[in-house]
Design an enzyme around this catalytic site. Structure first.
Site, PDB file in Angstrom:
ATOM      1  N   GLN A 123       0.402  -1.196   0.336  1.00 50.77           N
ATOM      2  CA  GLN A 123       0.179  -0.445   0.129  1.00 50.77           C
ATOM      3  C   GLN A 123       1.283   1.129   0.295  1.00 50.77           C
ATOM      4  O   GLN A 123       0.557   2.875   0.042  1.00 50.77           O
ATOM      5  CB  GLN A 123      -0.945   0.248   1.263  1.00 50.77           C
ATOM      6  CG  GLN A 123      -1.593  -0.741   1.527  1.00 50.77           C
ATOM      7  CD  GLN A 123      -2.679  -1.140   0.333  1.00 50.77           C
ATOM      8  OE1 GLN A 123      -3.239   0.762  -0.438  1.00 50.77           O
ATOM      9  NE2 GLN A 123      -3.951  -1.741  -0.353  1.00 50.77           N
TER      10      GLN A 123
ATOM     11  N   CYS B 167     -13.597  -9.433   4.187  1.00 48.24           N
ATOM     12  CA  CYS B 167     -13.998  -9.839   3.056  1.00 48.24           C
ATOM     13  C   CYS B 167     -15.614  -9.776   2.508  1.00 48.24           C
ATOM     14  O   CYS B 167     -16.584 -11.156   3.380  1.00 48.24           O
ATOM     15  CB  CYS B 167     -13.678 -12.024   2.797  1.00 48.24           C
ATOM     16  SG  CYS B 167     -14.055 -12.902   1.304  1.00 48.24           S
TER      17      CYS B 167
END
Ligand SMILES: *Cc1c(COP(=O)(O)O)cnc(C)c1O
Length: 389
Positions: free
Chosen positions: A176, A322
């Protein structure tokens, strides 16, 4: 559609696509076939790409190894050092990406011991906790540079110094951070660093692992002698060239891009916190990725909010591990201490350089009525309002 999910992936930029295209067509040679120009040209351009990546990160090009993803780079760093070291203990944090967490869980099944360091309510790992966790049997410390859900940036240099003082190698998943934050490996001092092109406008399916000279690491992919004998498989020339182009573009424009993204992010955060009561901004107030905003809205249910936002044309994320396959709240939000019911009502917005102020304004008009509507259906929220009045 308004795309606010740049932490999940980014579009390949036109410049990157143009740099890659010749390597699918006329320049299709195998970089290992060096006796004719089609092959040796590919080899030369691939090595130039490696040099570009090394220059952007402040290391030697011999220390850059291309992989098929950020996940592969994480797997290689952790399994590769664990296999080579003979020691049986690994230290990581509770908020890592699954590429690190599931690799560590796999090693636990192979008889390794893993310490998952806790984080504070901002998502920071404590250097003192790390120091206390290191034993004579510690093979590796792996702590992410910046978190993909809440954006918190770790004190990597300080954590790395703690590990090195005890003679333990240090890996950071910087997927990131690379392309978004300035990184100089010379100053940072880590032994290994993972990156992935599709997070900074390169293609999906190509990453790299920086391995500092002298690091003891086993290979994962056996076969031909590519990547100095450390990773077999005919090199993905086009994607390697795309990765390098994307990284050099990201590095060249970093300051202007960051200022723009931060300005939008700050407007968005202030707008949401002002307009929507009972809202928490997750992650560290300052030590966070410039494009990241992660909110928890109390008394709502996250899936409903995401669905409404999608119907209104916004691509955002729940910030949970998720959103589709599992109803478990994010391990990151639980690790910063959010109770299950609050973690469920979370939203991650990750802005990129292409986003505009008009898009942020549109979001600030769209979200508050959605939250209001969802809360109106919540018996919990009714109780809260009743108590207030
Ligand atoms: C996206 C991401 C990865 C995985 O990279 P892939 O190239 O998609 O495999 C790993 N770690 C972090 C922090 C990420 O954001």
């Amino acid at each position: 559609m308004i795309y606010f999910d740049n932490a999940a992936t980014t579009a390949v930029s036109p410049a990157v696509r143009d740099a890659m295209l010749p390597y699918f067509a006329n320049n299709f040679g195998n970089p290992s076939s060096i006796f004719y120009s089609l092959g040796s040209d590919a080899k030369r351009e691939m090595e130039n790409a490696r040099k570009t990546v090394a220059e952007c990160l402040g290391c030697d090009s011999k220390e850059i190894y291309f992989t098929a993803s950020g996940s592969e780079a994480d797997n290689w760093a952790i399994k590769g050092v664990a296999l080579k070291s003979g020691k049986k203990h690994i230290i990581t944090s509770a908020i890592e990406h699954h590429a690190v967490l599931h690799t560590c869980e796999f090693l636990e099944k192979q008889g390794y011991r893993v310490t998952y360091l806790p984080v504070d309510s901002d998502g920071l790992v404590s250097p003192a906790d790390l120091e206390n966790a290191i034993t004579d049997d510690t093979a590796l410390v792996s702590i992410m540079y910046a978190n993909n859900e809440i954006g918190t940036i770790q004190p990597i240099k300080e954590l790395c110094d703690v590990a090195h003082k005890k003679g333990v190698p240090f890996h950071t998943d910087a997927v990131q951070a690379v392309g978004t934050l300035p990184i100089n490996l010379q100053d940072l001092g880590v032994d290994m660093l993972s990156l992935s092109a599709h997070k900074f406008h390169g293609p999906k399916g190509i990453g790299a692992l920086y391995i500092k000279k002298g690091t003891k690491i086993e290979r994962l992919i056996h076969g031909g002698g590519q990547e100095k004998g450390m990773r077999a498989g005919t090199e993905n020339t086009a994607y390697i060239i795309g990765l390098a182009k994307a990284l050099s573009d990201a590095t060249a424009n970093m300051e202007t891009k960051t200022a723009h993204i931060k300005r939008l992010r700050d407007k968005l955060v202030k707008g949401i916190l002002d307009a929507v009561p009972y809202t928490i901004l997750n992650g560290h107030a300052e030590k966070r990725l410039p494009g990241n905003a992660n909110f928890s809205f109390r008394y709502i249910e996250g899936e409903g909010m995401l669905l409404h936002l999608a119907l209104s044309g916004f691509a955002v994320s729940s910030g949970s591990a998720c959103a589709s396959a599992s109803l478990d709240p994010s391990h990151v939000l639980l690790a910063i201490g959010l109770p299950h019911e609050i973690a469920h009502g979370s939203l991650r917005i990750s802005l990129g350089a292409e986003n505009t102020e008009e898009e942020v304004d549109a979001f600030l008009e769209t979200l508050p009525p959605i939250i209001e509507k969802l809360r109106a259906m919540s018996p919990l929220y009714e109780d809260v309002l009743r108590k207030e009045n």
